[in-house]
Structures are given as C-alpha cells and as structure tokens.
Design an enzyme around this catalytic site. Structure first.
Site, PDB file in Angstrom:
ATOM      1  N   HIS A 137      40.584  34.225  78.793  1.00  0.00           N
ATOM      2  CA  HIS A 137      41.401  35.407  79.118  1.00  0.00           C
ATOM      3  C   HIS A 137      42.786  35.029  79.602  1.00  0.00           C
ATOM      4  CE1 HIS A 137      39.429  39.146  78.444  1.00  0.00           C
ATOM      5  NE2 HIS A 137      38.304  38.756  78.995  1.00  0.00           N
ATOM      6  N   GLU A 145      33.498  39.655  89.573  1.00  0.00           N
ATOM      7  CA  GLU A 145      33.705  40.781  88.660  1.00  0.00           C
ATOM      8  C   GLU A 145      32.522  40.880  87.683  1.00  0.00           C
ATOM      9  OE1 GLU A 145      36.972  40.156  86.031  1.00  0.00           O
ATOM     10  OE2 GLU A 145      37.078  42.258  85.389  1.00  0.00           O
ATOM     11  N   HIS A 146      32.212  39.773  87.020  1.00  0.00           N
ATOM     12  CA  HIS A 146      31.070  39.716  86.099  1.00  0.00           C
ATOM     13  C   HIS A 146      30.046  38.730  86.650  1.00  0.00           C
ATOM     14  CE1 HIS A 146      34.699  40.473  83.542  1.00  0.00           C
ATOM     15  NE2 HIS A 146      33.927  41.408  83.012  1.00  0.00           N
ATOM     16  N   GLN A 203      35.163  33.854  79.376  1.00  0.00           N
ATOM     17  CA  GLN A 203      35.970  34.318  80.483  1.00  0.00           C
ATOM     18  C   GLN A 203      37.250  33.495  80.600  1.00  0.00           C
ATOM     19  OE1 GLN A 203      35.260  37.077  82.295  1.00  0.00           O
ATOM     20  NE2 GLN A 203      37.386  36.723  82.827  1.00  0.00           N
ATOM     21  N   ASP A 212      32.001  43.769  77.599  1.00  0.00           N
ATOM     22  CA  ASP A 212      33.444  43.869  77.371  1.00  0.00           C
ATOM     23  C   ASP A 212      33.747  44.864  76.259  1.00  0.00           C
ATOM     24  OD1 ASP A 212      34.020  41.996  79.301  1.00  0.00           O
ATOM     25  OD2 ASP A 212      34.158  40.310  77.909  1.00  0.00           O
ATOM     26  N   HIS A 270      43.469  75.680 118.242  1.00  0.00           N
ATOM     27  CA  HIS A 270      42.246  75.613 117.437  1.00  0.00           C
ATOM     28  C   HIS A 270      41.194  76.571 118.006  1.00  0.00           C
ATOM     29  CE1 HIS A 270      44.064  72.119 115.631  1.00  0.00           C
ATOM     30  NE2 HIS A 270      43.002  71.867 114.896  1.00  0.00           N
TER      31      HIS A 270
END
Lengths: 431, 431
Positions: free
Chosen positions: B260, B324-325, B257, B358, B417
């Site tokens: 990245h 996220e993960h 991770q 991934d 209406h």
C-alpha cells in the site's frame, strides 16, 4: 423584534450567525505546557495545579471510597430523591440503546459480521465553576455504566471546600468508584495520559471551558487511539411559538438558556407580533428577579426575537440554523415534529420546557451545538461503543469471491492483493 | 525474527509503535491558501488547480451524465461483473445497518424518543494516485445511497486522461450523479464550502494524502456544522498465525498490506520459530515478482515478525496494538474470535485474506488505523446518520417530573431553569 421577510439575505445570515468563539493563542500555549507537565510529573503536576488554580492548600487526588458511600447522608431528602428520579429516567431511556451486532452470508461461503465492542475505559469530566453539576455526572455516567466501561470521573474542587455530595451521590448511583479531584486541562491530560493515581482512559467525555476544550482537541489530535466526545460550543435554544402560546412560558424558556453563559444564544420564531411584544415584556419582568440576570442580559444581546410569516417558514429557518435545543410551543405541536430537521433535542408542546430534558425526562442533555446538529448526534450509548467487522470465508467461498477480487485488484494495480487470493487458489488446486 | 518474551518493556513498546507521521508546517500553509482560494474564487480556483497540480490543459469540473451512463461499455466484462458482485455484497451487508429509533414513556406523562436523521448531503473523496480506486467509490457510495443523502463525488484526473470508467460505473451503481473532476485539498474545500458547480455538503468522507487530510481537519475545525469521517493514518495489518499455518499465505497477506505504501506497517505474531523462518523465505520469494516490491520492502522495514509463547499472548499483544486489519491463520480460528479486542476488521481462517474485505466480502474497507481501533468504528451506515431526541410532556407529566427538576436546578444554581417549570405549574394551579 425583527421581521424575517423584511431582512436581506445578508442580514438573515447574520441573524443566524453564532457568536464568534475566539480562542487566544495563549490558551493553546498554556494547555500545551499543562499537558507536558502532566506527562512528565504526573500526580505532582496535578497537585501543584490544584494549589495554583483552585486554591487548594491541601490538595488530594482520589476521593476515598467511604466518602462516596456516605454521600447520601449529606443531601436533603428532596435532592437525594431528585437525583434518584433523574437517574432512573435517564437509565431507562438509555438502556434501550444497547446495540446489537448481526451476521449475514453475503454470498455462499462468505460470512460477514458486524459486532459492537464497548470502549474499554472512559473519562468523564464535570466542570466546577460556580455550582456543582450532578446532572452532568448522570448524563455521562449512566451511559458509561450501561456500557460496562471502566470509568474515571474528574472534577475540580475549590479552596478548602469538600467535594460536593450531590456529585458523589450521582456518581455512586452510576457505579463510579474512581473520582479525581482535578480540573481543567490538567484533569483531561491526566485521564488521557494516565498518572500514578489516575488510570489512563481511551476516550474523554464532558463539557468545560476553553482550556478543557483545547486539551481535548490537542490530545485527540496527537495521541494515537485517544478520542473525545464531540466539538463543544456555547449552548443555544430556538423556540417556535404561535399566536396562542403563553408569553410567560416563552420568556422563561429563553431565559433558562440565556442564564447559562454570556455566549449563549436564544432565538424566538413566532408568527404573531403581539405574542413577541408580550414576550419582550415578560423577559423584562422575569429578568428583574433572576440572580443570574446579568449573564442572561448579555446572552440576550446575541439573540433575536423574529416575526415569521408562517410556522412552515419557522421550521425552514430552524433547519438552516440547526439549534441544540428546539422548543415547540404551538397548537397541536406533535403534528409538526416531522418538519424538524437538524435539532439536537426537541421539546414538544407548551408543558415541555428545556429544563425537563436538561435534568430528568430521560433524554441526554449532551447535545451538538454551534450548527453541529447538522452532522453530530445527541450523546447516546453508541458513543461508548465501537463497531468492527468480521469475515469468515470457506474454501469454496474464496473461489466464488475471487471473480470479484481479482479484476478489482488488477484494476487498482495492487498485485500483492491479488496474489494473496491466487496463492490460496493454487493451494486448493494442488490439494 | 524477534522473541516477545526476550524484549524489555521499552523494546516491546517500540515494536508496537506506529511509524511517526510528521506533517510539515508547509502542508498547513499550502492547504490554508487553497481553502481561501476556493472560498473566494470558487470554480475558477478548482480549474486553475487542476491545471497546476494535475497537468490538465483543458480541465472541466462536472462529468456529463452521458459519460456516467455509458461507462459500462468501456469496461471489460470481467471488471464490470466484479464491480457488480462487490456492489451487491457490500450493499446487502450494509443494508442490515439501517437504523431505527424508538420511543419510551420514562414515567407517566413523560414520553421520550430517539430518532435517526440521515445527514442531508455528503461528499465522497476518491484519491487518484497511480491507479483508479473503484473499491473506494463502492465502500463510501453504498452507504450514501442507502442513507438517501445527496452525494457529491470528487476525484482527480491527470493530464489529458479521461476519468476512469471503473470509477464512473461504480458511482453509477451507487446512484451518484454529481461527479467532480477535482483532487486534493481543493476538492475537499469545494465540497465543504460549495462553489457555483459543486454543491456544498455537510460531511466529507474518504482517504487521501496529507493535503487532503489537512484540509479535512482544518475545515472540520473551522466550519460550524461541517464534519469528517475519521482520523486517517497509514494502513496496517497484524497476522496471528500458528505452527500449522501456510507460510506462503502469511507472506502473501503481509505483502498485500506492505504494497500500500512505504509507511504501511505489518506485524506477524506466531508461536512457531520454524513458521516465522519459512515466512521470511516466502517474503523474499514473493517480493521477487512484485511490481510494487520497492514500496513493500520499505514498509517491511517498519515491521516485525515476532515469536510469541502462546496464541493467548498474541491476542493480548494485538489488543494493545489495535490493528486496522487482524488476520487469524490458526487452527479452529473461529473459537478465538471472542479474544479479539480493538481491531478494525477481522479475517478468520486460512482462506480469508485481507483482500477479500478490501474489495468484495461485503464489509467496509474504511477502518480506523494508527491505534484508533480502540475508540473508532469501521465505517458503517451510522456514519451517514445522526441521532436526536424528542420529548413530549403532559401537564401531569410535568407535575410528576418537577420533583426531579426543581431540586436539581436549585442545586446547580440555575434559577431560570427552575422558573421555566414553576411558571407552568402556577398556570396549572390557576386553571
């Protein structure tokens, strides 16, 4: 009356243009101040705003549960039954949307799942304005109830009035116990940020004026994890009618949209000049007795009655426009439903007015406007859920999968991604 | 190493805070100029930007179909097979997400439907950066293919390079024929607005730098009907590990991770001091041979290895953070999956590294970050669809429903209406 085929491409574009929504820089500055005030002073900021904006001399925040419990007694029998009937229809329609996950072995030893999780806590906003909006409570509240979320409902109360019992009773049916007497940007900020009295929520739903919309936008952009329902724009209807349609029905449907606000937009596409002319006369006739005639007249000024050469042309124009509400007053209307594209909600046949869906048919009246029906959904239970995925890989599964992972990681220059697999394969070799 | 129970509430909050993402006012101004340029000069603006930003001396826009068709021949057998294997897994997992509508008679004569419509045209953005990203093509492209949307894919190409054949082959498998050699905010603007060469789309997906993100934001706020996938933030992983977990595996997952980007965040929650210390040693060991070690080291500076008193505490912290993960390197990991809340994608067990998801397990790697896993979904086929509703009401159905509509319209002060129903009931009486 306008004739589509006689308009230039530029004029056609103009005919389908939405009224510009201009939000002054002032609104942004005011809302930023309100958000900061709620963030720093919490409840006291809300109480001060209730005094300043809503003229409450003795503002309070949370509605006591006894008032919610006893709300039904303050309603007429007709209104109580109407709220119950609408609730039942909306609930049974939305209950079919309860989502279900699945799992799948994509290759031997590689098991993948998709699961749904209800969003933990949601805030529902119900505008005050000139009248209470119990239907807005039902449309949001039924979804929240079915999802099992914790719910905060916020709505403004004016002057020395009491909170309207129709709001309370609709909330009660939806199992809502936390009702905050607060409106505008302050109410949105309180739900997004939390205060001593107002529980913090993860997502806020509901319509509102430009201050509410701005608060939703600013908070969803700045607060990690906080979300809102969908972009809000003025309400709109497009009616497709044929030569046999009843001009009184057409006019009534156009006006029921036009009375919403001066920025509402109504469009009629019709293949008969005579029907359009009769509709114009009906509009005048019905406007004469309408309490909100002034609003409706202003909205009609943004709007057009357009002669088309065929119903097929009408459906093509409608797909280009992407109306929030699409009404089909045409013979054998059901046959034409497959031609519908980019509509929020469709009303099929002469006896299906928009007000049926606004209140009680069972569908949701929170719909994408302003062309967003090309990409956004009508509000559904799915908006109260999120999906996430799960994978479980066995030792052999990882060996099998490595032939896909390693070359891709290498092609993307991500060595540590490859390492996380290689180090495991080595461990297996050494076993 | 930090010990959760020894931290103050304020320190705990700080530990779970995301690195601030500050976007300078410059970025906004630059992107606004780019959008205006593409709006006025179209293709020529894109060609000029390819020259200026990507150093293309002979820029072109559309990739000729023969290059897409022949892309496989330029790949190694391993990479070609890897792309095919990943494509198959991703496709079979997402094919199970094909949505289905339903219809229901909510009360006699009142028929309601929910239907799904695929978004007509979508744009997929694949960043360039230091390496081609075929996995990004697959994750977006498989969904677009299954939905049947018209697809435009845009990706930058640098200098005098050719567009990477791995990108082309992944696109080919996804049935994508319109590939534009354009990057950054210009590419997003071209897809949102359309140019002579680039088809206008309704929704744009895909990751990117701050210019791409800003362009997506600005266009989705200003262009009626135009939508984007989800808010983008730096990537992140949270690993929950127990005393028997392999420190080498933990370190490898954290690094995969961290490599990245310098703004990536990695968090380890572990119930064993010894395992955390061993992981620290493994991190140094593995960093020593990592080409992107500098990036990973910077990311680790935003990150924490935290000692927890129990796995239950770890799951509670994870739910608060919303990663996220989420990787579970714990004994009998499957048993703990029901404790998971607010995660984008979950990796269960010692042999399920993040890099599996991934690239190739089948789940989507486009996930909510920055705390948005409390409210947003992992990318799924549903993001390529929208729902809309239909109602058909018979004459008797409308009579039945009027007892709900009329009191509610009256309570809300919306006479037109009510009129739309009354005028129809009168017509029935006169029949």
């Amino acid at each position: 009356m306008l004739c589509w085929n006689e308009e230039s491409p530029q004029q056609r574009k103009q005919l389908l243009a939405r009224p510009a929504v201009s939000v002054s820089a002032d609104v942004k500055a005011v809302v930023e101040n309100i958000i900061n005030d709620v963030a720093t002073r919490g409840d006291q900021a809300l109480l001060d705003m209730a005094n300043r904006f809503d003229g409450r001399t003795q503002p309070r925040l949370l509605v006591p549960s006894v008032e919610i419990a006893q709300s039904a007694a303050l309603l007429s029998a007709e209104l109580k039954a109407a709220i119950e009937q609408a609730y039942q229809n909306i609930r049974s329609f939305h209950a079919k949307q309860l989502p279900q996950g699945y799992s799948l072995e994509t290759q031997p030893g590689v098991s993948c799942e998709l699961q749904y999780q209800a969003i933990e806590a949601v805030g529902l906003y119900v505008p005050g304005g000139s009248a209470p909006l119990p239907s807005s409570v039902l449309m949001q509240g039924v979804c929240a109830q079915l999802s099992g979320a914790e719910v905060v409902l916020a709505t403004p109360v004016k002057g020395n009035e009491k909170i309207n019992p129709a709001i309370l009773y609709a909330a009660k049916l939806c199992g809502i116990t936390k009702i905050v007497e607060a409106g505008g940007a302050g109410a949105i900020a309180a739900m997004a940020l939390g205060t001593a009295s107002v529980q913090r929520v993860n997502k806020v739903f509901g319509p509102g004026n430009s201050f509410v919309t701005m608060a939703k936008q600013l908070l969803s952009q700045s607060l990690p994890g906080f979300a809102i329902d969908m972009p809000a724009g003025p309400s709109e209807v497009l009616v497709i009618a044929d030569e046999r349609a009843n001009p009184a029905f057409i006019a009534a449907d156009l006006l029921s949209q036009a009375e919403h606000g001066t920025d509402s937009q109504v469009i009629l596409l019709c293949n008969s000049k005579a029907t359009i002319e009769a509709t114009e006369r009906q509009l005048e006739l019905q406007l004469a007795t309408l309490p909100r005639a002034e609003i409706a007249r202003a909205a009609l000024a943004n709007s057009s009655l357009i002669l088309v050469e065929s119903l097929e042309q009408a459906f093509a124009i409608s797909a280009e426009y992407g109306p929030e509400h699409l009404i089909l007053q045409i013979a054998d209307a059901e046959r034409y439903v497959p031609l519908v594209k980019n509509a929020g909600s469709v009303f099929v046949g002469d006896y299906t007015p928009e007000s049926a869906g606004d209140y009680a048919s069972g569908t949701n009246h929170v719909l994408p406007t302003y062309g967003y029906s090309k990409t956004y959904s009508s509000l559904s239970l799915l908006d109260f859920y999120r999906t996430y995925t799960i994978q479980k890989i066995s030792k052999n599964g990882l060996i099998n999968l490595s032939s896909a992972i390693l070359p891709l990681a290498s092609a993307e220059g991500l060595d540590a991604h490859a390492n996380a697999v290689k180090i495991r394969l080595e461990a297996l070799n050494n076993d």
